[in-house]
Design an enzyme around this catalytic site. Structure first.
Site, PDB file in Angstrom:
ATOM      1  N   GLY A 226     -10.157  -3.052   2.913  1.00  0.00           N
ATOM      2  CA  GLY A 226      -9.239  -2.921   4.049  1.00  0.00           C
ATOM      3  C   GLY A 226      -9.381  -1.592   4.759  1.00  0.00           C
ATOM      4  O   GLY A 226     -10.407  -0.909   4.655  1.00  0.00           O
ATOM      5  N   ASP A 227      -8.345  -1.225   5.488  1.00  0.00           N
ATOM      6  CA  ASP A 227      -8.384  -0.002   6.305  1.00  0.00           C
ATOM      7  C   ASP A 227      -8.095   1.270   5.508  1.00  0.00           C
ATOM      8  O   ASP A 227      -8.501   2.366   5.916  1.00  0.00           O
ATOM      9  CB  ASP A 227      -7.333  -0.104   7.428  1.00  0.00           C
ATOM     10  CG  ASP A 227      -5.924  -0.266   6.866  1.00  0.00           C
ATOM     11  OD1 ASP A 227      -5.739  -1.101   5.964  1.00  0.00           O
ATOM     12  OD2 ASP A 227      -5.005   0.452   7.311  1.00  0.00           O
TER      13      ASP A 227
ATOM     14  N   ARG B 251     -13.966  -7.683  -0.374  1.00  0.00           N
ATOM     15  CA  ARG B 251     -13.229  -7.315   0.850  1.00  0.00           C
ATOM     16  C   ARG B 251     -12.620  -5.904   0.724  1.00  0.00           C
ATOM     17  O   ARG B 251     -12.021  -5.554  -0.269  1.00  0.00           O
ATOM     18  CB  ARG B 251     -12.126  -8.337   1.112  1.00  0.00           C
ATOM     19  CG  ARG B 251     -11.283  -8.059   2.358  1.00  0.00           C
ATOM     20  CD  ARG B 251     -10.023  -7.267   2.055  1.00  0.00           C
ATOM     21  NE  ARG B 251      -9.221  -7.054   3.264  1.00  0.00           N
ATOM     22  CZ  ARG B 251      -8.184  -6.202   3.318  1.00  0.00           C
ATOM     23  NH1 ARG B 251      -7.854  -5.498   2.270  1.00  0.00           N
ATOM     24  NH2 ARG B 251      -7.503  -6.062   4.427  1.00  0.00           N
TER      25      ARG B 251
ATOM     26  N   THR C 166       0.826  -1.212   0.000  1.00  0.00           N
ATOM     27  CA  THR C 166       0.000   0.000   0.000  1.00  0.00           C
ATOM     28  C   THR C 166       0.861   1.262   0.000  1.00  0.00           C
ATOM     29  O   THR C 166       1.965   1.247   0.525  1.00  0.00           O
ATOM     30  CB  THR C 166      -0.871  -0.055   1.271  1.00  0.00           C
ATOM     31  OG1 THR C 166      -1.801  -1.119   1.091  1.00  0.00           O
ATOM     32  CG2 THR C 166      -1.602   1.227   1.544  1.00  0.00           C
TER      33      THR C 166
ATOM     34  N   GLY D  49      -5.112  -4.916   7.260  1.00  0.00           N
ATOM     35  CA  GLY D  49      -6.230  -3.971   7.272  1.00  0.00           C
ATOM     36  C   GLY D  49      -7.288  -4.249   8.325  1.00  0.00           C
ATOM     37  O   GLY D  49      -7.787  -3.320   8.981  1.00  0.00           O
TER      38      GLY D  49
ATOM     39  N   THR E 295      -0.305   1.316   6.773  1.00  0.00           N
ATOM     40  CA  THR E 295      -0.152   0.123   5.935  1.00  0.00           C
ATOM     41  C   THR E 295      -0.010  -1.088   6.851  1.00  0.00           C
ATOM     42  O   THR E 295       0.682  -1.015   7.866  1.00  0.00           O
ATOM     43  CB  THR E 295       1.071   0.213   5.005  1.00  0.00           C
ATOM     44  OG1 THR E 295       1.248  -1.052   4.357  1.00  0.00           O
ATOM     45  CG2 THR E 295       2.347   0.575   5.741  1.00  0.00           C
ATOM     46  N   GLY E 296      -0.664  -2.173   6.518  1.00  0.00           N
ATOM     47  CA  GLY E 296      -0.565  -3.365   7.363  1.00  0.00           C
ATOM     48  C   GLY E 296      -1.792  -4.231   7.220  1.00  0.00           C
ATOM     49  O   GLY E 296      -2.552  -4.092   6.255  1.00  0.00           O
TER      50      GLY E 296
END
Ligand code: ASP
Length: 307
Positions: A204-205, A202, A174, A228, A225-226
């Protein structure tokens, strides 16, 4: 009015080790980070807005095929590129986001248009794509987003029947940017292809305001980033802003508490970049490395990869 200004960017965190990197590849990554950093910094230097700077930096990272956003975004389970992006203006607390969007060359530009022209904060899927077209955004066919490396990752993920965070070796690709401009305004932006082989729409964050992206002139601007799901459950970006706002923590202490303690306790691997209203910059992660860079008006300039 604050005169100090600066920008930080990231290209994802994860298991990024010297042992698995070639000098050529490292040079390419550094080039991609440098280009994006300068795209944003030159806007700040000329007196432009933090919002324009983060948008330009993220668009540059989206155009760079090694990062998981825009060109080079990972494949979803249906063999498509379903991208998420967000942008937030710390001065007005206005925000715009898109999720599960395909065919758009630069999702960050659509996120900004959502903020400024849609009357909404978040648009999804086909509707977001129709909105992008109505705004005259550059569109691309699926071929544009294809990269051999992502294709092979997806084939492997399907074979193993897993949903993967960018790379098998847990590298999150990301991208994001945060900036403080000469007028004292903050902004944040994040863009991603999400997870390889992701299913069922899906999200993510990254496009979730307060989780992967947040900016508030009273506190700071954050891009994450990680993993989510864990960043959403931890409301990471807003948590850091709140720790500064309600508890008076410094940016560094707030980032350390959230990234190196709270997230670690629930298995939330990853990192973030942050800049506060005084121009302090943090690039914090609990993984082995994070593609990251920052530059400010006081001469700080870093392009870093490893922990
Ligand atoms: N946070 C992103 C997501 O969960 C993944 C990443 O950082 O690469 O969609």
């Amino acid at each position: 009015m604050s005169n100090k200004f600066g920008i930080a960017i990231h290209g994802g965190a994860g298991t990024i080790l010297r042992s698995t990197m070639t000098p050529q590849l490292q040079e390419q990554y550094e080039q991609g980070l440098n280009n994006a950093l300068n795209a944003g910094y030159s806007i700040l230097e000329a007196g432009g807005s933090a919002l324009d700077a983060v948008e330009a930096a993220v668009a540059s990272l989206e155009d760079f095929p090694l990062f998981n956003a825009g060109k080079g975004a990972v494949f979803s389970n249906t063999g498509q590129h379903e991208m998420d992006a967000a942008i937030m203006n710390g001065k007005t607390l206005e925000a715009g986001a898109v999720c599960g969007i395909s065919h758009v060359k630069n999702p960050v530009h659509v996120a900004r248009a959502v903020m400024e022209h849609s009357g909404h904060v978040m648009l999804a899927g086909k509707g977001a794509e129709d909105f992008a077209k109505s705004q005259g955004m550059a569109m691309e066919d699926e071929d544009y987003f294809f990269t051999e490396q992502r294709y092979q990752q997806w084939q492997q993920a399907m074979k193993d029947d897993v949903v993967q965070l960018d790379h098998t070796d847990k590298k999150f690709g990301t991208v994001g940017a945060v900036a403080l401009d000469q007028h004292g305004d903050l902004a944040a932006s994040t863009s991603t292809g999400g997870l390889t082989n992701k299913k069922f729409g899906r999200i993510g964050d990254s496009p979730v305001i307060g989780a992967g992206t947040y900016a508030n002139n009273n506190t700071c601007a954050i891009s994450c980033t990680g993993v989510g799901e864990l960043f959403i459950r931890s409301v990471v970006a807003y948590d850091i802003s709140c720790l500064i706002d309600y508890k008076g923590l410094s940016l560094k202490d707030a980032c350390d508490l959230v990234v190196k303690d709270k997230l670690v306790k629930i298995g939330g691997e990853g990192g973030l970049i942050a800049i506060d209203k005084d121009g302090n910059i943090e690039m914090s992660f609990n993984s082995d490395g994070m593609y990251r860079a920052c530059k400010d008006s006081e001469g700080k300039c870093e392009v870093l990869i490893y922990g």
